[in-house]
Design a protein around this motif. Structure first.
Motif, PDB file in Angstrom:
ATOM      1  N   THR A   4      -8.622  -0.916  -7.873  1.00  0.00           N
ATOM      2  CA  THR A   4      -9.675  -0.597  -7.126  1.00  0.00           C
ATOM      3  C   THR A   4      -9.021  -0.222  -5.604  1.00  0.00           C
ATOM      4  N   GLN A   5      -8.266  -1.968  -5.556  1.00  0.00           N
ATOM      5  CA  GLN A   5      -8.264  -2.475  -4.022  1.00  0.00           C
ATOM      6  C   GLN A   5      -6.031  -2.383  -4.255  1.00  0.00           C
ATOM      7  N   ILE A   6      -6.042  -1.696  -3.226  1.00  0.00           N
ATOM      8  CA  ILE A   6      -4.873  -1.210  -2.933  1.00  0.00           C
ATOM      9  C   ILE A   6      -4.414  -1.332  -1.255  1.00  0.00           C
ATOM     10  N   LEU A   7      -3.745  -1.890  -0.999  1.00  0.00           N
ATOM     11  CA  LEU A   7      -3.227  -2.729   0.459  1.00  0.00           C
ATOM     12  C   LEU A   7      -1.594  -1.137   0.595  1.00  0.00           C
ATOM     13  N   ILE A   8      -1.652  -0.728   1.692  1.00  0.00           N
ATOM     14  CA  ILE A   8      -0.606  -0.115   2.239  1.00  0.00           C
ATOM     15  C   ILE A   8      -0.411  -0.962   3.554  1.00  0.00           C
ATOM     16  N   ALA A   9       1.271  -1.533   3.617  1.00  0.00           N
ATOM     17  CA  ALA A   9       1.690  -2.022   4.860  1.00  0.00           C
ATOM     18  C   ALA A   9       2.267  -0.985   5.821  1.00  0.00           C
ATOM     19  N   GLY A  10       1.915  -0.022   6.831  1.00  0.00           N
ATOM     20  CA  GLY A  10       2.447   0.833   7.596  1.00  0.00           C
ATOM     21  C   GLY A  10       1.621   2.257   7.769  1.00  0.00           C
ATOM     22  N   ALA A  11       1.194   2.457   9.202  1.00  0.00           N
ATOM     23  CA  ALA A  11       0.478   2.943   9.425  1.00  0.00           C
ATOM     24  C   ALA A  11       0.669   4.264  10.309  1.00  0.00           C
ATOM     25  N   SER A  12       2.217   4.811  10.105  1.00  0.00           N
ATOM     26  CA  SER A  12       3.119   5.729  10.246  1.00  0.00           C
ATOM     27  C   SER A  12       2.397   7.146   9.927  1.00  0.00           C
ATOM     28  N   ILE A  13       3.436   6.999   9.489  1.00  0.00           N
ATOM     29  CA  ILE A  13       2.724   8.777   8.691  1.00  0.00           C
ATOM     30  C   ILE A  13       2.744   8.931   6.633  1.00  0.00           C
ATOM     31  N   ALA A  14       3.541   8.302   5.999  1.00  0.00           N
ATOM     32  CA  ALA A  14       3.332   7.823   4.350  1.00  0.00           C
ATOM     33  C   ALA A  14       1.742   6.937   4.491  1.00  0.00           C
ATOM     34  N   GLY A  15       2.140   5.715   4.875  1.00  0.00           N
ATOM     35  CA  GLY A  15       1.178   5.201   4.848  1.00  0.00           C
ATOM     36  C   GLY A  15      -0.835   5.467   4.923  1.00  0.00           C
ATOM     37  N   PRO A  16      -0.810   6.565   6.208  1.00  0.00           N
ATOM     38  CA  PRO A  16      -2.783   6.657   6.099  1.00  0.00           C
ATOM     39  C   PRO A  16      -1.945   8.302   5.388  1.00  0.00           C
ATOM     40  N   ALA A  17      -0.934   8.953   4.985  1.00  0.00           N
ATOM     41  CA  ALA A  17      -1.400  10.313   4.372  1.00  0.00           C
ATOM     42  C   ALA A  17      -1.703   9.598   3.004  1.00  0.00           C
ATOM     43  N   THR A  18      -1.221   8.814   1.829  1.00  0.00           N
ATOM     44  CA  THR A  18      -1.050   7.959   0.631  1.00  0.00           C
ATOM     45  C   THR A  18      -2.698   7.636   0.994  1.00  0.00           C
ATOM     46  N   ALA A  19      -3.222   6.859   1.909  1.00  0.00           N
ATOM     47  CA  ALA A  19      -4.425   6.831   2.490  1.00  0.00           C
ATOM     48  C   ALA A  19      -5.739   7.610   1.916  1.00  0.00           C
ATOM     49  N   PHE A  20      -5.636   8.711   2.611  1.00  0.00           N
ATOM     50  CA  PHE A  20      -6.550   9.416   2.730  1.00  0.00           C
ATOM     51  C   PHE A  20      -6.067  10.712   1.109  1.00  0.00           C
ATOM     52  N   TRP A  21      -5.746  10.002   0.503  1.00  0.00           N
ATOM     53  CA  TRP A  21      -5.674  10.807  -1.199  1.00  0.00           C
ATOM     54  C   TRP A  21      -6.064   9.273  -1.833  1.00  0.00           C
ATOM     55  N   LEU A  22      -6.016   8.450  -1.411  1.00  0.00           N
ATOM     56  CA  LEU A  22      -6.318   7.236  -1.911  1.00  0.00           C
ATOM     57  C   LEU A  22      -7.967   7.152  -2.326  1.00  0.00           C
ATOM     58  N   ALA A  23      -8.030   7.179  -1.194  1.00  0.00           N
ATOM     59  CA  ALA A  23      -9.741   7.215  -0.824  1.00  0.00           C
ATOM     60  C   ALA A  23     -10.259   8.282  -1.982  1.00  0.00           C
ATOM     61  N   ARG A  24      -9.701   8.850  -1.468  1.00  0.00           N
ATOM     62  CA  ARG A  24     -10.327  10.409  -2.231  1.00  0.00           C
ATOM     63  C   ARG A  24     -10.845  10.392  -3.413  1.00  0.00           C
ATOM     64  N   ALA A  25      -9.362   9.482  -4.195  1.00  0.00           N
ATOM     65  CA  ALA A  25      -9.825   9.468  -5.741  1.00  0.00           C
ATOM     66  C   ALA A  25     -10.706   8.362  -5.804  1.00  0.00           C
ATOM     67  N   GLY A  26     -11.548   7.731  -5.005  1.00  0.00           N
ATOM     68  CA  GLY A  26     -12.125   6.502  -5.342  1.00  0.00           C
ATOM     69  C   GLY A  26     -10.765   4.870  -5.070  1.00  0.00           C
ATOM     70  N   PHE A  27     -10.766   5.288  -4.312  1.00  0.00           N
ATOM     71  CA  PHE A  27     -10.315   3.471  -4.151  1.00  0.00           C
ATOM     72  C   PHE A  27     -10.685   3.094  -3.237  1.00  0.00           C
ATOM     73  N   GLN A  28     -10.265   1.688  -2.532  1.00  0.00           N
ATOM     74  CA  GLN A  28     -10.762   1.537  -1.891  1.00  0.00           C
ATOM     75  C   GLN A  28      -9.237   0.627  -0.866  1.00  0.00           C
ATOM     76  N   VAL A  29      -9.128   0.998   0.150  1.00  0.00           N
ATOM     77  CA  VAL A  29      -7.835   1.020   0.596  1.00  0.00           C
ATOM     78  C   VAL A  29      -8.028   0.300   2.426  1.00  0.00           C
ATOM     79  N   THR A  30      -6.828  -0.438   1.650  1.00  0.00           N
ATOM     80  CA  THR A  30      -6.459  -1.562   3.395  1.00  0.00           C
ATOM     81  C   THR A  30      -5.599  -1.108   3.919  1.00  0.00           C
ATOM     82  N   ILE A  31      -5.056  -0.810   4.612  1.00  0.00           N
ATOM     83  CA  ILE A  31      -4.248  -0.281   5.616  1.00  0.00           C
ATOM     84  C   ILE A  31      -3.391  -1.957   7.318  1.00  0.00           C
ATOM     85  N   VAL A  32      -2.310  -2.610   6.620  1.00  0.00           N
ATOM     86  CA  VAL A  32      -2.006  -3.171   7.468  1.00  0.00           C
ATOM     87  C   VAL A  32      -0.034  -2.742   8.620  1.00  0.00           C
TER      88      VAL A  32
END
Length: 396
Positions: A4-32
């Protein structure tokens, strides 16, 4: 239960795009994100083929189209500013078999941020300095924040990925030198034809200007180098000196372009290199986008690979309980696309090596042959699994 807890490093394109789908799948996402704020401007990136399906499923197509660059294609001029050839964007679309929407990297990054900011925790001005993983999670040390534990860590932090270095080893092991360097910057110059990208070439060197609406334009430089150049990729002053060393003797409008690059706040310089790894994951750490498989900006596929990779990675994590299984399925689905895009660079069009090659390029593009090839060689986008429907059905 899935992590449930996922950290993503990077907030350009791939990071926020991954976070978009992870959040909708029910994961708790942090981007640094190491930068203190999102970058503005930057080079134009192409959203085409499978990436069009991804942004449509995200609901971002209208916003992306509203910010698209009106780029009619490429035109090539000599030192006296006489046009020698042009290649229309419509013919390029036929050649690649897809509509192609061009948008600046900064605009796309901001759209992805605004689509995720209410569902994702963002930490700016910080970075990952250490990773220690075991069978159940990853202990993460930050430069600024207190240490935290996550179920999974995703490296989406670009070609110079810190997560990749900490987990897989030094960058030199995976970076493939492609004998070219490039620089991009925003600049509003009265050079070239409006809504076209105008190229001026000398052997092994290219200076280009995209002239958009008043107040909107981009400049781009590419030069060949037999050997890698030793420089600090964080030192923009040194990079500007390298650029002037490569282009300072050219005429046309190059002096004005160099002056604009010197003052542009979004100036960026790097090698047109690729990243190749035998695997994109180890344990509970996985890579996506340029951190895993940069195809080089000369491929025109950076946004395509970032968006499709993010979609597949998040979709597989949402569909499978095992991170190991999800990572394996993500790689199996994404690697054929990566392999194809890494095999095709277009420096022979944008930066020919000899005067004979420049003349040949101009002659070829001025002939009927490119139009004929565009009609017979276009490829349709490959099938992209509909993870979005799976995620939506789970939420109902």
């Amino acid at each position: 239960m899935p992590p449930t807890q996922i950290l993503i490093a990077g907030a350009s394109i791939a990071g926020p795009a991954t976070a978009f789908w992870l959040a909708r799948a029910g994961f708790q996402v942090t981007i640094v994100e190491q930068a203190t704020e999102l970058r503005r401007g930057g080079n134009g990136v192409d959203i085409r083929a499978e990436a069009l399906a991804v942004v449509d499923r995200m609901g971002l197509s209208p916003a992306i189209r509203a910010r698209a660059l009106a780029n009619n294609g490429m035109r090539f001029v000599d030192r006296n500013d006489r046009q020698r050839a042009r290649y229309a964007a419509a013919d390029i679309e036929k050649l690649v078999g897809s509509e192609d929407i061009e948008i600046t990297r900064g605009d796309l990054s901001h759209l992805l941020y605004h689509a995720t900011e209410s569902d994702v925790e963002y930490i700016f001005g910080d970075s990952v300095t250490a990773l220690e993983q075991d069978d159940t999670g990853v202990n993460v040390t930050f430069a600024q924040q207190p240490p935290r534990r996550f179920d999974i860590v995703v490296g989406a932090d670009g070609i110079h990925s810190g997560v990749r270095r900490l987990t897989f080893g030094p960058e030199a092991r995976f970076r493939v030198f492609k004998h070219h360097y490039y620089a991009v910057a925003s600049a509003d110059l009265a050079v070239g034809e409006r809504h076209w990208t105008t190229f001026y070439n000398e052997p092994g060197r290219s200076a280009a200007v995209y002239r958009g609406e008043p107040g909107h334009g981009l400049i781009n430089f590419i030069f060949h180098s037999d050997d890698p150049i030793n420089y600090d990729y964080r030192d923009t002053d040194e990079q500007r000196r390298l650029l002037r060393g490569a282009f300072g003797d050219l005429g046309w409008h190059v002096p004005a372009l160099l002056d604009a690059a010197d003052s542009a706040p979004d100036f960026y310089f790097d090698a047109l290199d690729q990243i190749k790894l035998p695997s994109w994951s180890t344990g509970r750490v996985v890579l996506v986008g340029d951190a895993a498989y940069c195809a080089s900006p000369a491929s025109g596929a950076g946004a395509l690979l970032a968006l499709t990779g993010a979609y597949r990675l998040a979709g597989e994590l949402g569909a499978h309980r095992s991170a190991h299984e999800a990572f394996a399925r993500y790689e199996a689905a994404q690697r054929p696309l990566v392999t194809g895009k890494q095999a095709h660079l277009f420096t022979y069009i944008t930066v020919p090596r000899t005067r004979l090659s420049i003349a040949g390029r101009n002659l070829f593009l001025s002939s009927p042959l490119p139009k004929v090839l565009s009609r017979i060689s276009g490829e349709s986008p490959k099938y992209l699994h509909d993870y979005a429907s799976q995620i939506a059905s789970r939420d109902e």
